[in-house]
Structures are given as structure tokens and as C-alpha cells.
Design a protein around this motif. Structure first.
Motif, PDB file in Angstrom:
ATOM      1  N   TYR A 115       0.066  -3.450 -11.559  1.00 54.93           N
ATOM      2  CA  TYR A 115       0.660  -4.411 -10.630  1.00 54.93           C
ATOM      3  C   TYR A 115      -0.218  -5.650 -10.513  1.00 54.93           C
ATOM      4  O   TYR A 115      -1.439  -5.589 -10.685  1.00 54.93           O
ATOM      5  CB  TYR A 115       0.853  -3.770  -9.259  1.00 54.93           C
ATOM      6  CG  TYR A 115       1.842  -2.617  -9.282  1.00 54.93           C
ATOM      7  CD1 TYR A 115       3.207  -2.859  -9.421  1.00 54.93           C
ATOM      8  CD2 TYR A 115       1.396  -1.300  -9.216  1.00 54.93           C
ATOM      9  CE1 TYR A 115       4.105  -1.802  -9.483  1.00 54.93           C
ATOM     10  CE2 TYR A 115       2.288  -0.243  -9.275  1.00 54.93           C
ATOM     11  CZ  TYR A 115       3.643  -0.493  -9.415  1.00 54.93           C
ATOM     12  OH  TYR A 115       4.533   0.544  -9.475  1.00 54.93           O
TER      13      TYR A 115
ATOM     14  N   ALA B  36      -8.710   1.666  -3.741  1.00 61.12           N
ATOM     15  CA  ALA B  36      -7.789   2.372  -4.635  1.00 61.12           C
ATOM     16  C   ALA B  36      -8.425   3.651  -5.170  1.00 61.12           C
ATOM     17  O   ALA B  36      -7.769   4.698  -5.249  1.00 61.12           O
ATOM     18  CB  ALA B  36      -7.379   1.457  -5.791  1.00 61.12           C
TER      19      ALA B  36
ATOM     20  N   VAL C  50      -1.734   3.223 -12.529  1.00 58.75           N
ATOM     21  CA  VAL C  50      -0.736   2.833 -11.527  1.00 58.75           C
ATOM     22  C   VAL C  50      -1.191   1.555 -10.819  1.00 58.75           C
ATOM     23  O   VAL C  50      -0.445   0.576 -10.719  1.00 58.75           O
ATOM     24  CB  VAL C  50      -0.513   3.969 -10.499  1.00 58.75           C
ATOM     25  CG1 VAL C  50       0.440   3.505  -9.398  1.00 58.75           C
ATOM     26  CG2 VAL C  50       0.022   5.217 -11.186  1.00 58.75           C
ATOM     27  N   PHE C  51      -2.433   1.555 -10.342  1.00 60.26           N
ATOM     28  CA  PHE C  51      -2.934   0.424  -9.558  1.00 60.26           C
ATOM     29  C   PHE C  51      -2.979  -0.867 -10.377  1.00 60.26           C
ATOM     30  O   PHE C  51      -2.571  -1.941  -9.909  1.00 60.26           O
ATOM     31  CB  PHE C  51      -4.337   0.764  -9.041  1.00 60.26           C
ATOM     32  CG  PHE C  51      -4.984  -0.335  -8.243  1.00 60.26           C
ATOM     33  CD1 PHE C  51      -4.583  -0.607  -6.947  1.00 60.26           C
ATOM     34  CD2 PHE C  51      -5.999  -1.109  -8.803  1.00 60.26           C
ATOM     35  CE1 PHE C  51      -5.190  -1.612  -6.207  1.00 60.26           C
ATOM     36  CE2 PHE C  51      -6.606  -2.122  -8.078  1.00 60.26           C
ATOM     37  CZ  PHE C  51      -6.194  -2.375  -6.771  1.00 60.26           C
TER      38      PHE C  51
ATOM     39  N   VAL D  89      -1.826  -5.047  -5.051  1.00 62.10           N
ATOM     40  CA  VAL D  89      -1.359  -4.085  -4.052  1.00 62.10           C
ATOM     41  C   VAL D  89      -1.825  -4.628  -2.706  1.00 62.10           C
ATOM     42  O   VAL D  89      -3.026  -4.847  -2.499  1.00 62.10           O
ATOM     43  CB  VAL D  89      -1.950  -2.682  -4.300  1.00 62.10           C
ATOM     44  CG1 VAL D  89      -1.528  -1.726  -3.183  1.00 62.10           C
ATOM     45  CG2 VAL D  89      -1.514  -2.147  -5.656  1.00 62.10           C
TER      46      VAL D  89
ATOM     47  N   GLU E  21       3.916   1.619  -1.081  1.00 61.52           N
ATOM     48  CA  GLU E  21       4.568   1.792  -2.383  1.00 61.52           C
ATOM     49  C   GLU E  21       3.577   2.314  -3.422  1.00 61.52           C
ATOM     50  O   GLU E  21       3.942   3.132  -4.283  1.00 61.52           O
ATOM     51  CB  GLU E  21       5.155   0.453  -2.842  1.00 61.52           C
ATOM     52  CG  GLU E  21       6.376   0.022  -2.030  1.00 61.52           C
ATOM     53  CD  GLU E  21       6.811  -1.396  -2.343  1.00 61.52           C
ATOM     54  OE1 GLU E  21       8.041  -1.617  -2.432  1.00 61.52           O
ATOM     55  OE2 GLU E  21       5.939  -2.275  -2.493  1.00 61.52           O
ATOM     56  N   PHE E  22       2.333   1.856  -3.335  1.00 62.45           N
ATOM     57  CA  PHE E  22       1.298   2.336  -4.256  1.00 62.45           C
ATOM     58  C   PHE E  22       1.052   3.832  -4.040  1.00 62.45           C
ATOM     59  O   PHE E  22       0.967   4.595  -5.007  1.00 62.45           O
ATOM     60  CB  PHE E  22       0.010   1.537  -4.041  1.00 62.45           C
ATOM     61  CG  PHE E  22      -1.187   2.077  -4.785  1.00 62.45           C
ATOM     62  CD1 PHE E  22      -1.164   2.254  -6.162  1.00 62.45           C
ATOM     63  CD2 PHE E  22      -2.357   2.411  -4.104  1.00 62.45           C
ATOM     64  CE1 PHE E  22      -2.272   2.748  -6.842  1.00 62.45           C
ATOM     65  CE2 PHE E  22      -3.458   2.913  -4.774  1.00 62.45           C
ATOM     66  CZ  PHE E  22      -3.417   3.082  -6.153  1.00 62.45           C
TER      67      PHE E  22
ATOM     68  N   ALA F 270       3.842   5.810  -5.478  1.00 61.73           N
ATOM     69  CA  ALA F 270       3.742   5.863  -6.943  1.00 61.73           C
ATOM     70  C   ALA F 270       2.661   6.845  -7.383  1.00 61.73           C
ATOM     71  O   ALA F 270       2.832   7.588  -8.363  1.00 61.73           O
ATOM     72  CB  ALA F 270       3.454   4.463  -7.493  1.00 61.73           C
ATOM     73  N   LEU F 271       1.543   6.870  -6.661  1.00 59.56           N
ATOM     74  CA  LEU F 271       0.480   7.829  -6.966  1.00 59.56           C
ATOM     75  C   LEU F 271       0.980   9.263  -6.826  1.00 59.56           C
ATOM     76  O   LEU F 271       0.731  10.114  -7.688  1.00 59.56           O
ATOM     77  CB  LEU F 271      -0.715   7.623  -6.030  1.00 59.56           C
ATOM     78  CG  LEU F 271      -1.782   6.596  -6.405  1.00 59.56           C
ATOM     79  CD1 LEU F 271      -2.900   6.626  -5.374  1.00 59.56           C
ATOM     80  CD2 LEU F 271      -2.356   6.841  -7.800  1.00 59.56           C
TER      81      LEU F 271
ATOM     82  N   ARG G 298       0.832  -1.198   0.000  1.00 60.54           N
ATOM     83  CA  ARG G 298       0.000   0.000   0.000  1.00 60.54           C
ATOM     84  C   ARG G 298       0.870   1.253   0.000  1.00 60.54           C
ATOM     85  O   ARG G 298       0.612   2.196  -0.749  1.00 60.54           O
ATOM     86  CB  ARG G 298      -0.911  -0.021   1.235  1.00 60.54           C
ATOM     87  CG  ARG G 298      -1.774   1.234   1.408  1.00 60.54           C
ATOM     88  CD  ARG G 298      -2.491   1.215   2.744  1.00 60.54           C
ATOM     89  NE  ARG G 298      -3.267   2.424   2.965  1.00 60.54           N
ATOM     90  CZ  ARG G 298      -4.554   2.562   2.677  1.00 60.54           C
ATOM     91  NH1 ARG G 298      -5.218   1.547   2.163  1.00 60.54           N
ATOM     92  NH2 ARG G 298      -5.193   3.697   2.904  1.00 60.54           N
TER      93      ARG G 298
END
Length: 931
Positions: free
Chosen positions: A736, A752, A732-733, A739, A695-696, A699-700, A693
Motif C-alpha cells: 500500500y 506494523a 501486506v503493509f 496505512v 483495513e490493514f 488484511a493481516l 489501520r
């Protein structure tokens, strides 16, 4: 990305597409939507633009040709200009414009045009536009009504392209393009059917005696207007049926008002009706009330004035005690419509007709969409009077006769006599007779929408006449109804339905082959290298399978010999329909599970068989109530996205498409949310990894702000920004594999979406730091107080924190400060003669408010354009402030103020274009901004 990036993955001229899509709703003549009713069709303009942008390369894919960002943007604008021409309705048959678009598609596709497939083809908008762009067009649907519409639009016209008509007698022209010859034959044989029907049942539609003041003589009835009746609830009049009506108005056209006067004779226990073609204001006002007494099925008894409650009406109706009585007749007079009082003879002709075969399909148990439940209606056949059933059956039976006549004439005209019918790919006389009969079968089905006891009489001046059943996506209960005359020349007659169909067929492109199949989306066999562009069902959307049985009964009766495989079921398939229907699946949880499982399976098949060279485009339609209650993380939207993720797609873009006209001249000025979102999807990389989470979120924060800035630069309307930001956020989500939350469970799409929305809020809050101090004060004060006054002490604390004083903000002309109170000045309180270059204490706030004021007053005009030009390089700050203030207004629930900022951004591109050529006047000096 190993494959070429397409235009739709980078940018599209969204406002031009939205404007054309919204305008399309008001276009009728020749529009494919008028071939036959289907619900929730995507606008042709949007479908055409999306397909073009799916297939055409973005300039960034060719760095050898467009090495710099400036070169790429110039090329993008050239492609935008093609789209802007392409989406205009007037250009939908303009071969020069269409060929320009086709040439770009061929160039990007290396000359090999890929097939386009829509596995939820519905009303056929996407395959039709693929065909218009010269692409092989395929589609499928489970619903046989949708399949038949698709075949009529996409399959049949190319088979008989450029062919002259075969009917005997004079032809309309010497050269026939596309389906023009087919259209002429549909018209000829439809008129033949009408004459044959008149010979058989014309006596059931007698002429009407006109009043003396209208020259006496006879007139043709347009419609017989009936009121439903129940026995009076008063014991003294229990043996008398009384009318329950919503209105006694016949026409509200100024100067030509017409109304019905009920004459009550209590001593003789009778009610008669007199039609008046003129009336006083008080008479008209009383007529508008009918016998209604509040909402729902609540009325008053004309004999006793006692209440007729909803419970009483239902009890009577369910026991078979509801009746009907004729209350007026609308006729065709020499100088327009004339309304005539009912007669016993006219009523007897209608009610003494022997009831013929009627659709026996049971009405669905969906009170939300079927308003007649509880009022004695049990089958679709109950939705028609006896005389209406006679007419529908007569025209339906004539389909086989007219088909036989067309076959004879086709052979005489030289068409091949072969054994292959249309359904087996035939192209000769038999297939042609089948083809024409399909459109004539649609005439019968289309007429049913106007020949039902649920049709209203519309008294408003713009729509005076018979209204159809499906004015909305439901089967409504109607208390007073209009029975149209199939043989009149006014609304609801057979030839009007025929004319609508002929106009459409005449304009159908038929440029390439097409095929529409009846198949479940989970079982589709896709052509190799398919491009997916589709408009799936929307979670708990209206169950179209249920309400389309209204038409299916008549289409099946008329066309089953022509398409026996598609029309072999008694009713439309229901349980397989991919919607989250609580009634069918036994509750909300089971319905959601059914939808998620089925949609994931269907989209997985899409993902597995579509071409990797092109992104998929998947439409999602928001219900306004859904978004108002839950925002962009609504259950339906999240469930739909979850299905896309689990199917193996990654969402790389979202484009909000607006399909409804607002009530204002500037439709894009409304702050209502877009009606649809187009999701741009690519197959997820096989090497996708798992992240946390944290890292997500990182990235956001890294990737979303520049993406939002690009959306702002493209002037995405503030109302559409949350939906537009989903694209890069979900990009982004969804890239992967998963997440993981802190407990190692996979993050849901709904969670998300909430994080993406939070980052959008933080971004809009962050750009405030770029504004001057006075503007930053005004933002904070507006956020807390709106335009209301607040305490000076609080204002002073806010100002001090920004290194200024309240007096500074007052000096800037933003606030009023007096008697210990501070409030922001309204726009109309600001100096109307204000000039930015003459202001010694200039702020972004003032610039924005004055620009909004001029835009509200003049729209995209010279005044606003000149003002924008005077802002110079700070114009972008003004636009950013409009985004910020819209966001604040949304949170405050200030819809009126939000609309002003949304409208400004929606028109920003046009304003900028106007400003570029606008001459500057009265420039007194160099502008400067206080910082």
C-alpha cells in the motif's frame, strides 16, 4: 504480478542452506575469506543459493507445464535438490554441479543472463558467487580496502584465465585451469620476496640458544613474548618497572605444559623470568593468573604486592611511562616447540632497532571498538614495535622490486609488451606484473595482522601459537603480546600468509568477467537490467571504515602505484559510510536521520535501475543483543525496513539465514535467532492505494494465517518464525502507498512489525483449538506454571472449562496429582517403554513429549523416526504443538526447554524422510486420539 514469480518468492530449502552456511565458518583452506580479512562476510553458500533462487522461475509461473499444486511441488523439490548440492562447500568447484545450476538459470532467463550488481560489495561474496554461477558480476564499495579485495577476487582472475605461470624454472603442472597459473606465480614471487627480505633484515631475528635438555645448539624463534610494564606504585620500588600480564602460561597442552616463572629479588629490586617446559598443577594454576587482579587493567605489583589500578595504568601510559620487557621466547625444537628464558642479548636486538616510518593515521575515538584508547596509543603506527615496523616496511618496499622482476620474466615468457597497466584494462606483461603484485601486497597487509604489539600468545592446545589482532571486530588492548618471527616456519610467518593467499587464488572461479568499483552506493551507475543482490551496512553496526585503516596504510604503501585512484586518500573515507554512528554525527537522533536518508537514497537508486523481471535480495544482519532487547521491532531493523519502503520497494518475503555454528553437534537445534534475514523485494505498484489501520489488520488476519501455515509446512524453525512471518506481513503493509492511523498519520514500520508479531501470537494460540482436550489443558497449565506444581483447584477449573477433569489428564499420563497439588510430568518421568498404538488414552501432548525425548537422546535416528511414523496423520499436530510450546517457552524465558522444541522442528524434514523408510514393529492395534 505481471512478471514471472521466482523461486525465492515462494520457497527455498532453508535448512540445507543454513547448515551449509554454518559449516562454512569452519572451512579455512582455500576459502575466499582467507585471502584478506574483511568483516561480516555473508556465507558463500547462502549467496549462491539466494542468487539461484532469485533467477530461477517458481513452477507456479508455468501452469502450462505444471498445472496442479502437486506438479508444482514435485518440480520445486527437483529445484531444491539442485540447491542442496549447490550449497555444499565440496561442490563449489564441481563443474558438473555448477553447470546444472547454470542450465536452470539460463532456462529461466531465456538464455540471456542478466548482470548481478552488489552496491555494498564489502568482502565480495555476492559478486564472486554470481561469477561462479556464470553471471556477469558487478560490485562497488566506498571502502578502498573492500574494493581491493573485490578486485583481487573478481576482476583479476578472469583476465588471466587458464594461463600458465611466467616464472622461470620448473612449473608445477602442464595444464593450468582458471587462476592456477596466476596462483603459482604468486607463490614463486612471494618466496622470492621472502629471501630478499631475509638478506636485508634477517640479522634482526637471531637464532636462540636451546636448553641443554633439548640438545643444546641453536633454534629458530617462533615468537618473542613480551609483557607491558609500568613503574611500581610502591614508593620503595618506584624506579623499577614491573610487568602487567594476564597470564604466565605458554602451553596448556596436557603432558607438555609450559609456563613462565617470575623470580623476584626484592633486595636488588630485580625481576627475571625463567621459562619451564614442565610444571606441577599448582605451578600451572599460579601461572595462569599472571599479575592480574580482577577485571580490566587491574594488576598486582610483583615486588610489593601492592595494587596496580586501572587509573594508575592509564595515567602512566598517557604520560609515556608504559614500557615492555621480554619474558620468554618460543622456539622451533627438533620435537616441537621449546620455550626458552629471555636473555639480555635477545632483548637488545629488538629494542635497539631504529624506528622506521609508521602509519600516521590517528586511531578512531571509538572506545567500544578500540580498546587501546587511554593507554598511550594515538596512531595506528603505535600498534607496532620498532622491529615490526622494520619488517613491514622491508616487505612493502619489495613490492616495487618484485613487480619489476615479474615484468622482466613476463616479457621473456612471451606476454605482450604494452603500455596499458592493469587499472586501464591491460592484459599484457605490465598488467600481469600489476596483478601478481596485488596479491603480494595483500601478503604484507595480512602479515600486519600478525606483526603487531596487540597479538597474543595462545597457550591452548588447539591453537598454540601467535594470535592475530582481529580475533573479533575490534582493536583490543593486550597486556602481554607475542612478536612473531616473519622468517620462522610457524604461526605468524610471511610464508604462511602467502600460502593462505595462494590457496584462495588457485580456487577462484574466474568463469565470467567481473568489475568492482569504488563508488558511494547513492551514486552507482547500474548496468541495464541489473539484478540486485546486496548486503548493506546494518544501522549502528561497527564502523568498518575506522578499523580498516589498520590495513589501508599497508595496502596503500604497497599498491598505490598500481591503483592510484582507489588509494589516493590518506585514510579510508569515514563520514560517508552508511552507518548510524553517534560519534560521527553528534548523537543518536542525528545518526538515525543520516542512516535513514542515505540508505533510502541508495535503495531508491537500486529500485529505480534494477530489472523489473527479478526480485531484489537485500540482506540484514541482526545483532543478538538488538533482538533480545527489542524483538523483531528493534530500532535498527525498523529503520532499515523504513528505508526500503520509502525507496519504493515492497517486501514480498523474508528468509532467516543462520551463519554461525552452534556448540552442539546439531547446529540447527539452537534456539538462537538467525544471524541474517534475506528480504525479497519487488518494486511497489504505481497504483498502490492508501488504507486505514483497521483495513490493514483485517488484511493481516486474512492473509497471514495461511502464509504462516505454509512456513510451518516448510518446517521453519520456531526461533526463526517471527522473522519469517515478517515477509508475508510486510508484504501486506508495503504493497500500500500508506496505512493511516486513527489520526491520519502514516503508520510506522515499527508499529506494523508489532501488529504482525501480535497476529503470529494469535495464530499460534488459535491452532490450540485443534488439539484434544487433555493437550489443551496441558498447554494452559504449562503456560501458567511451567513444570512446577500448582493448586488442584485452579487445575480443576481449567479442566472443567475444557469438558474434562484433572483425573482425565492424570489418566492420560500427562500430570501428577497429589496432596492438593498438580504438576506436569517431565519427559524423563514418562514411561520409556511407551508405545502410541498401545495407549488407550492417547494425546498429542504425550506424542510430542516422547518424540522430543527420543530426539534429544538419539537425534535424527531410527528411534525417533519410527516413533514419528507411528503417529500417522496426527504427526502434523505434534509439529504444531512444538511450535506452540516453543512460543510459550520463549515468553517464559525457558531457553533450555525452548531449544528442545526448536531442535525438533529444525530436524523435522530429516526425521520425516527417515520415517518414510523406517519399518514399523510391535504395532499392537489401531491408534486413536481422544477428542
Amino acid at each position: 504480478m505481471t512478471c514471472k514469480k521466482k523461486l525465492i518468492e515462494v520457497a527455498i530449502p532453508l535448512e540445507a542452506i543454513n547448515a551449509a552456511s554454518a559449516r562454512e565458518k569452519s572451512i579455512r583452506h582455500g576459502h575466499p575469506s582467507t585471502l584478506h580479512l574483511w568483516w561480516a562476510r555473508r556465507p558463500l553458500a547462502a549467496c549462491r543459493a539466494v542468487l539461484f533462487a532469485q533467477l530461477v522461475d517458481d513452477p507456479s509461473s508455468h501452469p502450462d507445464q505444471f498445472p496442479t499444486a502437486e506438479d508444482q511441488e514435485r518440480e520445486r523439490q527437483r529445484l531444491f535438490a539442485i540447491i542442496e548440492d549447490l550449497v555444499k562447500w565440496e561442490n563449489s568447484t564441481n563443474e558438473e554441479v555448477l553447470e546444472r545450476a547454470r542450465a536452470e538459470i539460463r532456462r529461466s532467463c531465456g538464455g540471456v543472463l542478466p548482470p548481478v550488481y552488489d552496491p555494498f560489495s564489502g568482502g565480495g561474496s555476492i559478486p564472486l558467487e554470481a561469477q561462479r554461477l556464470g553471471l556477469p558480476a558487478y560490485g562497488s564499495d566506498l571502502n578502498p580496502v573492500a574494493v581491493m579485495i573485490g578486485k583481487a577476487m573478481i576482476e583479476i582472475p578472469p583476465k588471466f584465465k587458464d594461463m600458465p605461470p611466467i616464472h622461470p624454472g620448473i612449473k608445477e603442472r602442464s595444464f593450468y585451469r582458471n587462476a592456477e597459473g596466476l596462483a603459482e606465480d604468486v607463490k614463486y614471487y612471494g618466496e622470492w620476496m621472502r629471501e630478499k627480505a631475509w638478506e636485508r633484515i634477517g640479522h634482526l631475528y637471531p637464532l636462540v640458544d636451546l636448553p641443554k635438555e633439548y640438545g643444546s645448539g641453536k633454534g629458530t624463534a617462533i615468537a618473542w613474548i613480551w609483557a607491558r610494564t609500568v613503574p611500581s606504585p610502591d614508593p620503595a620500588y618506584a624506579d623499577v618497572h614491573v610487568p602487567i600480564t594476564t597470564s604466565f602460561m605458554l602451553s596448556s597442552k596436557p603432558g607438555k605444559e609450559a609456563w613462565i616463572e617470575p623470580k623476584v629479588d626484592r633486595s636488588n629490586k630485580t625481576i627475571t623470568f625463567v621459562a619451564h617446559n614442565a610444571g606441577t598443577k599448582s605451578e600451572i594454576a599460579k601461572a595462569k593468573e599472571g599479575t592480574k587482579a580482577g577485571r580490566g587493567a587491574n594488576f598486582r605489583c610483583l615486588l610489593s604486592d601492592s595494587a596496580i589500578t586501572s587509573e594508575y595504568v592509564k595515567r602512566v601510559a598517557q604520560s609515556g611511562g608504559m614500557g615492555q620487557m621480554l619474558i620468554a621466547i618460543a622456539t622451533e625444537g627438533k620435537n616441537g616447540r621449546v620455550f626458552v628464558s629471555p636473555t639480555a642479548a635477545q632483548e637488545t636486538v629488538a629494542v635497539d632497532v631504529e624506528r622506521q616510518r609508521a602509519p600516521g593515521i590517528a586511531l578512531p575515538n571509538h572506545s567500544q571498538y578500540v580498546g587501546v584508547l587511554g593507554y598511550g596509543f594515538e596512531t595506528f603506527g603505535d600498534l607496532f614495535t620498532s622491529r615490526q615496523l622494520v619488517a613491514l616496511n622491508a616487505f612493502s618496499d619489495l613490492i616495487s622490486e618484485v613487480r619489476a622482476q615479474i615484468l622482466i620474466d613476463a616479457v621473456a615468457a612471451g606476454l605482450q609488451v604494452d603500455a596499458e597497466p592493469l587499472r586501464l584494462g591491460g592484459l599484457g606483461a605490465q598488467a600481469y606484473a600489476d596483478a601478481v603484485s596485488v596479491y603480494l601486497g595483500f601478503c604484507v597487509s595480512k602479515s600486519a595482522d600478525y606483526w603487531s604489539n596487540l597479538c597474543t600468545w595462545r597457550s591452548d592446545p588447539k591453537n598454540l601459537g601467535v594470535g592475530h589482532v582481529f580475533a573479533r571486530q575490534a582493536i583490543p588492548m593486550v597486556w602481554d603480546f607475542a612478536e612473531a618471527n616473519p622468517f620462522s616456519k610457524s604461526s605468524g610467518n610471511f610464508l604462511t600468509s602467502l600460502d593462505w593467499i595462494v590457496r584462495v587464488v588457485r580456487e577462484l572461479p574466474g568463469t565470467t568477467s567481473g568489475e568492482i568499483r569504488q563508488v558511494d552506493a547513492q551514486s552507482v551507475d547500474y548496468p541495464v537490467g541489473s539484478v540486485i543482490s546486496t548486503d548493506p551496512p546494518y544501522y549502528d553496526s561497527i564502523p568498518y571504515a575506522d578499523i580498516s585503516d589498520f590495513f589501508y596504510s599497508w595496502i596503500r604503501g604497497a599498491l598505490r602505484p598500481t591503483f592510484p585512484d582507489q588509494l589516493n586518500t590518506i585514510a579510508v573515507p569515514k563520514m560517508e559510510e552508511l552507518v548510524a554512528d553517534r560519534m560521527r554525527h553528534g548523537g543518536a537522533d542525528a545518526a538515525e536521520a543520516f542512516f535513514l536518508t542515505g540508505m533510502t537514497s541508495a535503495i531508491s537508486r537500486m529500485c529505480g535501475h534494477s530489472s523489473p523481471d527479478y526480485p531484489a535480495a537485500i540482506y540484514y544482519a541482526f545483532k543478538q543483543s538488538e533482538v533480545e532487547q527489542e524483538g523483531i521491532s528493534s530500532t535498527g531493523w525498523a529503520t532499515f525496513l523504513q528505508a526500503i519502503m520509502e525507496a519504493g520497494y515492497s517486501v514480498v518475503g523474508t528468509w532467516p539465514v543462520r551463519t554461525e555454528l552452534a556448540n552442539r553437534t546439531r547446529a540447527s537445534g539452537s534456539n538462537a535467532l538467525a544471524n541474517s534475514v534475506v528480504l525479497v523485494c519487488r518494486k511497489k505498484e504505481a497504483s498502490a492505494e492508501v488504507i486505514t489501520r483497521a483495513e490493514f489488520i483485517r488484511a493481516l488476519k486474512r492473509e497471514l494465517p495461511p502464509a504462516i501455515a505454509e512456513l510451518q509446512a516448510a518446517n521453519i524453525a520456531p526461533a526463526d518464525m517471527p522473522q519469517s512471518a515478517i515477509g508475508p506481513g510486510m508484504g501486506v503493509f508495503s504493497r500500500y502507498k500508506a496505512v493511516l492511523e486513527s489520526d491520519d498519520s502514516p503508520m510506522t514500520v515499527k508499529a506494523a512489525l508489532q501488529l504482525i508479531n501480535r497476529e503470529l501470537d494469535e495464530y499460534l494460540g488459535g491452532i490450540q483449538g485443534e488439539f484434544d482436550a487433555d493437550t489443551r489443558f496441558a498447554i494452559t497449565w504449562f503456560e501458567q506454571n511451567g513444570l512446577k506444581a500448582g493448586d488442584y483447584g485452579t487445575a480443576n477449573n481449567i479442566a472443567t472449562a475444557r469438558g474434562i477433569s484433572v483425573e482425565s489428564v492424570k489418566h492420560a499420563g500427562i500430570v501428577e496429582s497429589a496432596a492438593g497439588k498438580v504438576r506436569i510430568l517431565k519427559r524423563d518421568e514418562m514411561d520409556a517403554e511407551w508405545e502410541p498404538d498401545a495407549d488407550g488414552h492417547l494425546t498429542v501432548w504425550e506424542c510430542c513429549q516422547h518424540l522430543v525425548r527420543l530426539h534429544e537422546k538419539y537425534g535424527i535416528g531410527h528411534e525417533a523416526a519410527v516413533m514419528l511414523k507411528k503417529f500417522g496423520p496426527k504427526a502434523d499436530d505434534v509439529r504444531d504443538l512444538a511450535y506452540v510450546l516453543y512460543n510459550i517457552c520463549e515468553k517464559r524465558g525457558d531457553a533450555k526447554e525452548a531449544t528442545a522444541y526448536n531442535a525438533l522442528i529444525a530436524d523435522w524434514t530429516d526425521l520425516t524422510r527417515e520415517a518414510a523408510t523406517a519399518p514399523l514393529t510391535n504395532r499392537s492395534g489401531q491408534m486413536r486420539f481422544e477428542v
